[in-house]
Design a protein around this motif. Structure first.
Motif, PDB file in Angstrom:
ATOM      1  N   TYR A  31       0.807  -1.212   0.000  1.00 42.09           N
ATOM      2  CA  TYR A  31       0.000   0.000   0.000  1.00 42.09           C
ATOM      3  C   TYR A  31       0.845   1.268   0.000  1.00 42.09           C
ATOM      4  CZ  TYR A  31      -4.389  -2.478   0.809  1.00 42.09           C
ATOM      5  OH  TYR A  31      -5.486  -3.270   0.666  1.00 42.09           O
ATOM      6  N   VAL A  32       0.403   2.234  -0.786  1.00 38.16           N
ATOM      7  CA  VAL A  32       0.907   3.597  -0.663  1.00 38.16           C
ATOM      8  C   VAL A  32       0.327   4.169   0.620  1.00 38.16           C
ATOM      9  CG1 VAL A  32       0.877   5.913  -1.645  1.00 38.16           C
ATOM     10  CG2 VAL A  32       1.094   3.914  -3.150  1.00 38.16           C
ATOM     11  N   MET A  33       1.160   4.811   1.409  1.00 34.30           N
ATOM     12  CA  MET A  33       0.707   5.395   2.665  1.00 34.30           C
ATOM     13  C   MET A  33       0.774   6.918   2.570  1.00 34.30           C
ATOM     14  SD  MET A  33      -0.172   2.817   4.407  1.00 34.30           S
ATOM     15  CE  MET A  33      -0.525   3.671   5.943  1.00 34.30           C
ATOM     16  N   SER A  34      -0.199   7.556   3.163  1.00 35.92           N
ATOM     17  CA  SER A  34      -0.279   9.012   3.092  1.00 35.92           C
ATOM     18  C   SER A  34      -0.674   9.584   4.445  1.00 35.92           C
ATOM     19  CB  SER A  34      -1.337   9.437   2.065  1.00 35.92           C
ATOM     20  OG  SER A  34      -1.071   8.914   0.796  1.00 35.92           O
ATOM     21  N   TRP A  35      -0.372  10.853   4.589  1.00 34.31           N
ATOM     22  CA  TRP A  35      -0.888  11.649   5.707  1.00 34.31           C
ATOM     23  C   TRP A  35      -1.765  12.751   5.128  1.00 34.31           C
ATOM     24  CZ3 TRP A  35      -0.422  10.500  10.787  1.00 34.31           C
ATOM     25  CH2 TRP A  35       0.575   9.590  11.173  1.00 34.31           C
ATOM     26  N   TYR A  36      -2.882  12.963   5.762  1.00 34.50           N
ATOM     27  CA  TYR A  36      -3.789  14.055   5.455  1.00 34.50           C
ATOM     28  C   TYR A  36      -4.039  14.821   6.747  1.00 34.50           C
ATOM     29  CZ  TYR A  36      -5.031  12.224   0.834  1.00 34.50           C
ATOM     30  OH  TYR A  36      -5.006  11.804  -0.486  1.00 34.50           O
ATOM     31  N   ALA A  97      -4.177   4.478   4.031  1.00 32.36           N
ATOM     32  CA  ALA A  97      -3.578   3.427   3.216  1.00 32.36           C
ATOM     33  C   ALA A  97      -4.348   3.354   1.909  1.00 32.36           C
ATOM     34  CB  ALA A  97      -3.647   2.089   3.939  1.00 32.36           C
ATOM     35  N   ARG A  98      -3.629   3.501   0.796  1.00 31.36           N
ATOM     36  CA  ARG A  98      -4.286   3.502  -0.517  1.00 31.36           C
ATOM     37  C   ARG A  98      -3.826   2.294  -1.309  1.00 31.36           C
ATOM     38  NH1 ARG A  98      -2.746   5.756  -5.453  1.00 31.36           N
ATOM     39  NH2 ARG A  98      -1.118   7.015  -4.498  1.00 31.36           N
ATOM     40  N   GLY A  99      -4.805   1.476  -1.680  1.00 29.13           N
ATOM     41  CA  GLY A  99      -4.508   0.305  -2.487  1.00 29.13           C
ATOM     42  C   GLY A  99      -5.773  -0.172  -3.144  1.00 29.13           C
ATOM     43  N   PHE A 100      -5.957  -1.462  -3.195  1.00 27.16           N
ATOM     44  CA  PHE A 100      -7.203  -2.002  -3.741  1.00 27.16           C
ATOM     45  C   PHE A 100      -8.388  -1.443  -2.970  1.00 27.16           C
ATOM     46  CE2 PHE A 100      -9.578  -4.872  -6.227  1.00 27.16           C
ATOM     47  CZ  PHE A 100     -10.572  -5.412  -5.418  1.00 27.16           C
ATOM     48  N   THR A 101      -8.187  -1.265  -1.668  1.00 27.14           N
ATOM     49  CA  THR A 101      -9.172  -0.618  -0.787  1.00 27.14           C
ATOM     50  C   THR A 101      -8.450   0.468  -0.010  1.00 27.14           C
ATOM     51  OG1 THR A 101     -10.315  -2.741  -0.544  1.00 27.14           O
ATOM     52  CG2 THR A 101     -10.874  -1.004   1.025  1.00 27.14           C
ATOM     53  N   ASN A 102      -9.152   1.545   0.267  1.00 28.38           N
ATOM     54  CA  ASN A 102      -8.570   2.620   1.073  1.00 28.38           C
ATOM     55  C   ASN A 102      -8.973   2.471   2.530  1.00 28.38           C
ATOM     56  OD1 ASN A 102      -7.483   3.744  -1.248  1.00 28.38           O
ATOM     57  ND2 ASN A 102      -9.232   5.099  -1.563  1.00 28.38           N
ATOM     58  N   TYR A 103      -7.995   2.728   3.412  1.00 27.41           N
ATOM     59  CA  TYR A 103      -8.267   2.674   4.853  1.00 27.41           C
ATOM     60  C   TYR A 103      -7.805   3.978   5.489  1.00 27.41           C
ATOM     61  CZ  TYR A 103      -8.320  -2.337   3.763  1.00 27.41           C
ATOM     62  OH  TYR A 103      -8.575  -3.562   3.204  1.00 27.41           O
ATOM     63  N   TRP A 104      -8.530   4.396   6.510  1.00 24.80           N
ATOM     64  CA  TRP A 104      -8.202   5.625   7.242  1.00 24.80           C
ATOM     65  C   TRP A 104      -8.070   5.321   8.732  1.00 24.80           C
ATOM     66  CZ3 TRP A 104      -7.451  10.431   5.058  1.00 24.80           C
ATOM     67  CH2 TRP A 104      -7.870  10.603   3.744  1.00 24.80           C
ATOM     68  N   GLY A 105      -7.181   6.068   9.380  1.00 22.10           N
ATOM     69  CA  GLY A 105      -7.101   6.029  10.828  1.00 22.10           C
ATOM     70  C   GLY A 105      -8.094   6.987  11.446  1.00 22.10           C
ATOM     71  N   GLN A 106      -8.069   7.055  12.786  1.00 26.73           N
ATOM     72  CA  GLN A 106      -9.036   7.890  13.499  1.00 26.73           C
ATOM     73  C   GLN A 106      -8.527   9.312  13.709  1.00 26.73           C
ATOM     74  OE1 GLN A 106      -6.860   5.992  14.975  1.00 26.73           O
ATOM     75  NE2 GLN A 106      -6.057   7.350  16.569  1.00 26.73           N
TER      76      GLN A 106
END
Length: 114
Positions: A31-36, A97-106
């Motif tokens: 997964y590509v990881m990002s901060w927003y 986390a950006r990949g086949f599915t996107n996931y977000w933290g709290q």
């Protein structure tokens, strides 16, 4: 799947913080990881991203030269080192986390204030 951010807090302008994001439940190294971040009354905005191998990084112009994103695939961790913090960096910071599915933290709150 879990993304758990930590490391936020109150810091004076010019100070530094290091955010961490612990990932579990998916193949982190794929997964590509990002901060927003999202300030009060503002839309969520991109801060930084890092490729799955860690070779490539990308930053928003507003943080370029001050923030550094990194990852440790052996530990399933992604980090955001924030230096020379400004009051306008105040926001809730989210790991994605950006990949086949996107996931977000709290999210974790960062407040820059004197």
């Amino acid at each position: 799947v879990q993304l758990v951010e930590s490391g936020g807090g109150l810091v004076q302008p010019g100070g530094s913080l290091r955010l961490s994001c612990a990932a579990s439940g998916f193949t982190f190294s794929s997964y590509v990881m990002s901060w927003y971040r999202q300030g009060t009354g503002k839309e969520r905005e991109f801060v930084a991203s890092i490729s799955n191998t860690g070779v490539f990084t990308n930053y928003a112009d507003s943080v370029k030269g001050r923030f550094t994103i990194s990852r440790d695939n052996a530990k399933n961790m992604v980090y955001l080192q924030m230096n020379s913090l400004k009051t306008e960096d105040t926001a809730v910071y989210y790991c994605k986390a950006r990949g086949f599915t996107n996931y977000w933290g709290q999210g974790t709150q960062v407040t820059v204030s004197s």
